[in-house]
Structures are given as C-alpha cells and as structure tokens.
Scaffold this motif. Sequence first.
Motif, PDB file in Angstrom:
ATOM      1  N   PRO A 347     -66.683 -20.861  -4.232  1.00 18.17           N
ATOM      2  CA  PRO A 347     -67.450 -22.100  -4.081  1.00 18.17           C
ATOM      3  C   PRO A 347     -68.381 -22.332  -5.265  1.00 18.17           C
ATOM      4  O   PRO A 347     -68.882 -21.372  -5.871  1.00 18.17           O
ATOM      5  CB  PRO A 347     -68.237 -21.872  -2.782  1.00 18.17           C
ATOM      6  N   HIS A 383     -69.142 -28.430  -4.129  1.00 15.41           N
ATOM      7  CA  HIS A 383     -70.254 -29.147  -3.500  1.00 15.41           C
ATOM      8  C   HIS A 383     -70.944 -30.001  -4.565  1.00 15.41           C
ATOM      9  O   HIS A 383     -71.708 -29.484  -5.397  1.00 15.41           O
ATOM     10  CB  HIS A 383     -71.228 -28.159  -2.862  1.00 15.41           C
ATOM     11  N   THR A 420     -73.466 -21.872   1.208  1.00 17.96           N
ATOM     12  CA  THR A 420     -72.127 -22.158   0.682  1.00 17.96           C
ATOM     13  C   THR A 420     -71.465 -20.939   0.058  1.00 17.96           C
ATOM     14  O   THR A 420     -70.257 -20.933  -0.161  1.00 17.96           O
ATOM     15  CB  THR A 420     -72.189 -23.273  -0.373  1.00 17.96           C
TER      16      THR A 420
END
Length: 687
Positions: A347, A383, A420
């Motif tokens: 991520p 993100h 995350t």
Amino acid sequence: MTYAEPLTGMMGEVAAELLGKPNEHLSKINDGVLKFGTNGSMEVNTREGWFADYEANVRGGVLDLIAHKAGAQDHASAFRWLEDHGIKEPSDNTDKPIPKFYDYADESGAVLFRVERKGKGDSKTFLQHGPDGNGGFICNKGCMQGVRRVLYRLPELIAADPAEIVFVCEGEKDADNLAAHGLIATTNPGGAGKFLRDFAPVLEGRRVVVLEDNDEAGRNHAADVEAKLKSIAAMVTTLKLPGASKSDVSDWLENSGSGSAFELRRKAGEALDKATAPDDLVSLDLAALATVAPKAKLFSIERLAPLAEVTLFTGPGSAGKSLLGQQLATAAAADLQCLGLDVMPGPAIYLTCEDDAEQLHFRQAHICDSMGVPMASLSGKLHLMSLRGALDNALTVEADKGKLMPSESYQRLVRKILATGSKLVFLDNVAHLFTGNENDRGEVTRFVNLLNKAAGETGAAIVLLGHPNKQGDQWSGSTAWPNAVRSRIYLEHDEETDLRTLSLPKSNYGQKGEVVSFRWHEWAFVLDKDLPADTRAEIAQVVKANGENAAFLRCLAAATESNRAVSHNPGSNYAPKVFAAMPESKSYTAKALAGAMERLLHLGTIALDQPLWRGPNRVMKQGIKLAKICTDPPARTPCTDPHETPGNAARFNPPIYKYISGAGPDGPPPPIEDYDLDWGTDGEGEQ
C-alpha cells in the motif's frame, strides 16, 4: 425516578423554604395544590410531590425543584441541601444510604444513561440505568443494550480549552471533585479496566494525565488507558499521588487543603514534561550485537527512499514532481517497477495540498494507461488524498514556550499510515504542511524530526516534496532542510531536450549521483527505451531541431544586445556563420543554424531586413530581428524596457516547433494544471 427516601412528602417543606408563602386566593391548600406568584405561574402539588414553573417551562419532583431554585448541580448536592435545611436526616444517621446518580450525556447535553452508586466504602456498588422509552431511566437486565457509551462530563470536555490538561480519573466522584476545583476531568463508565478504544478520539490532540488509584486495579487501569491514548493524544502520562492503600485523587484533594488544585496542575505539568523529556543516554550493547548479523538499510524505492526515514524531494516548479510521486506510489500499489527502479510492493499514500480530487483522477487515469494497470485493481492499495482548500493542514502547532507540538493533522496522518499499512508516503508539499519560518534552523529541524518520528513509528518511507528557491538553490529556506534528512533527491528538467533527470545529491545509505533519465509522454513519465522505435526517432529529430532553434535565438539575443546586426544574406554578417562562432551556439554548426533560421522564418518567429537602430552616422541598420515588436520601429530586439541598458535585455523562450509529446519544452508540455506551482509568499507564481 424512585428513591429510598420518601421525597414526595418533603415537597411542602421544600416549597415553603424556596418559594415562600403561596397565593392564598389561587391555592387549594386542602387539596395540596399551592400556587405562587400574582398569577399563579408556579404550581406545587404537595400530595403528589411535583411542581410546574409555567413561565420557565420547567417541571419535576423535589430534587428538580431544588436544582431549579437552589442551583443544585446534581442529585447529591440536592440531598445535601435537604440535610442542611433540616428537611431530611443526615445520611450517616440512616440505615439506607442515599443513592448517588451520575448522568452520562452526549455532545449536545442529552442524557444517554445514568450510573447509580449505592452504599459506601467497600460495600458500594454501581448500577447502570438505561432509557425506559418514556423519557426516564430504568435498571434491569438488558437496559443498556444498544445504548451508546461515552465519557463522563463529555459536553464540558468538548467545550474546554484544548490547551488545558485533561485528567482521566477512575470514577465519577473523582471527576466531579476535580471539576469543582475548576479542572477538566472525565472518566469512563464501568470502572477500572473498562476504558474502550472508542473513547480515545475525543481526546485527540489533547494533553492527558491519567490519575492512578493506589491499588493494583488502579495501576492496571491507568496503564490500559495510557496505552490506548498513546497514539491519539498529543501527550499522555500517568500520575500517581501519594496516599494510603486504595486512596484516590479525591482523598488527596481532601487531605491537601487549600491550593490543592494548583498543586495538582503543577504535578501534572511536571509529569507531562518528564514523559516527553529524552531518556538517559543508553550505549549500544556491542557484546550482544556481535552475535547478530548486521542488516543493510531497506528501501521503498531503490536508492531513493529508505524505509523509516524522511526523504526531501525537490525540483523546479514545472519539472513534474507531483506526477512522478503519484506514479511511484502507483508502482508500489501495483507491484511494478517504475522507470527501471525497483519499488517495494505494498500500500502507498499520495497526499497533496495543491491538486483537487478531479486532477488526481485525471493523472491517475493516464498513469494507469501508461503502466497498463486497471485502476480498479488499485482499490485499497493506492490511497490518493487531496487536502486542497483545507485550513488545518499544518502538522505542528505552537505550544507553551514556543515548542512545536504534533497537530491533529499529524495524528490523523500517522493513524492513516498505520491503518493502511503503507510503506511509501508522498507529502506534497512542504509549503502547506510546515507553517514555521523556513529560515529558522531550529524550527526546520524540529519539523523534520517530527516527520522522522512518524517514519520511525510507522516504518514508512516518507517523501516530502518541496521547491527550490529563486536564487537557484535546490531547496528553499534554511540549509537545515538538506542537513536534517538522510536522503535527498532532485528532479532536473532540461528545457532544450525535455529530458528529466532524477539525481541523488545526498544519500547516507547509498551511492550519490544520477539515478535515471526519462521524459514526459502522453501524460506520464517513460524511459526512452520503452517508447516505440518510430516515436523515439521522431522525438530525436524534433529535439534536435528545437535545440538548433533555441541556439539561434540565444545568439540573436546576444548579437542584438551588443548592437551587432546580422543578415540572412551571405557575407561577413551572415547570421549562421556569425552565430556558429559565438559561445551561445553551444557548438552548433553554421549548417545547423541555417536550418534553424529557415524554420524560424517559416514559423514567423523572426523577420528579415528589419530596421534595428541608427548607427553613429545616423544611417538605419537593418537585419534579422524577432517578429514580435514592443514599440514602433526602430525597436530593440528582443522586446525590452526602453529605459533598460542593452545588457538587461529580457530573455525569451524558443517557439514550438512540432507537436510531439515528449519532444522537448517546445513540444507540447502537460497542461497548466499538471504543473507544480510554487506561489511563494510574494504572490508570484513559478511554473
């Protein structure tokens, strides 16, 4: 609500004490109905034990009347009022102790549930009363099902000055006693060991002192609360007050006499300072380390971004730092290389304060097309966040004595990284996140140290984007910026070839120098070798032509500044021949410059046989000049302020030669919204 004491029978005495003599004409004394005031706006029923103030629209029982007219803050103080006025026997003289009720309200002050304390000392018990559906509360099995739990005295906590210390006690009595001394205090329902993580966000960014009761349960409870607030509160520590076994802060207040609240504030401040002070210096255990194989620094981006470190990423405003940052974050989320660089898969976060969500979407769509990645496949991995227009982006706030403390935005960022699991984080850019003085070495160093703290706590590589200054340095402000980081990368843009070069001016964990060169092509960055062969050839041709054009125009500007007329006609002042000998030509041949002259003439950039200036003999000199003229002829070339000396003549950019993406600055660049813009503090934009 039902109490052990016969409160209904006390209504007559309470009314007489608080309201005085009733209106005899309006009252029905034999029926137990008393009216007060000229028009009977206050009614009391002594038989049923209720009152109604029609003007104030307040109704209730005995305790409510005492609260309404005597100002009792809670039921306990109302009972004390009854005892003080001789209406009720003191609690110590009764077999059945008076229960104590604590109301838990939501943010608006609406009571959600109540906690009842019965008994005294070790025999006291606590019962929770949930809503009965009729505006009251009831204590039975399942009464708290579906009821929202909140911290005690929540409305007061929310309304309190954020700079004030918040005391977290083990019980409601302690919180009320501290509040009576003007302190901000709260507790959780259920007692020791029942502090829920859901309570923590209310204390986000606050300075919190957990008060430890003097017993094992108190120690365990305080440790649990502190652990759950560690990553939420700005500062949190535990304070244990002196006292006998099982004593608490209320006992300490009672035994400390006057000034106890001031003393508690002082102790709390010292505890917070000690908690944030550095520990004693500790030496590495070399004997233990000798038995362990050392590990090299790991990188999120090969050579560029070490894990658990802050990397400073700078470059000119139009070089494309934002695009490259978003593209590298995409590579991490998609488990792909980027521009030939290995990127740790996982991520990633790209947070911008400059671009809106629509622009992020636009860039992402083209990045995905260029990299061959379906955008939907990045969900939950990449993100993208825009804080454009937000007013609270600064990661620090100024606390006491000028100290920079983590802001709520910093806490949100750390929680997002942890939630995350991101190991690569781009923050775009420093001008929005750092609101201190960039020329103050101390402030800059403390800010970078704060980001290094976040990097260390999360294990992420944090890449901080910034701009160079107008003097040409690779960073803006204090030299503390490059000195405070262990890694610094720089993106350079060659405007003649449109080639971008990513270099590593500083690296404590790897080799410095040039890392990779690439160019912009169809809204993303690509390596030359990854372009189709025909596209590479066409780009090379256009780049060569644009370079020759730019050299011709540089030479023309230099010749004009020195009042040297040049012509397109063969001879001693033949422009290509004259220019080939000038340093501004960068060794382009006369043949190449002749080709540039023909192209620029075709594009309408230059004009031939134009009046330039009058010589000493008053004869007008003629020759090549820019087609764009600022004043009536004869005018200087290029356009200048007529009051400036020739040495200050303005420079200009070469024209577009051919529309090929990635073919040079004179080929089509990204649209204005795709540029990094540094507006600075003087309102001047840099593109």
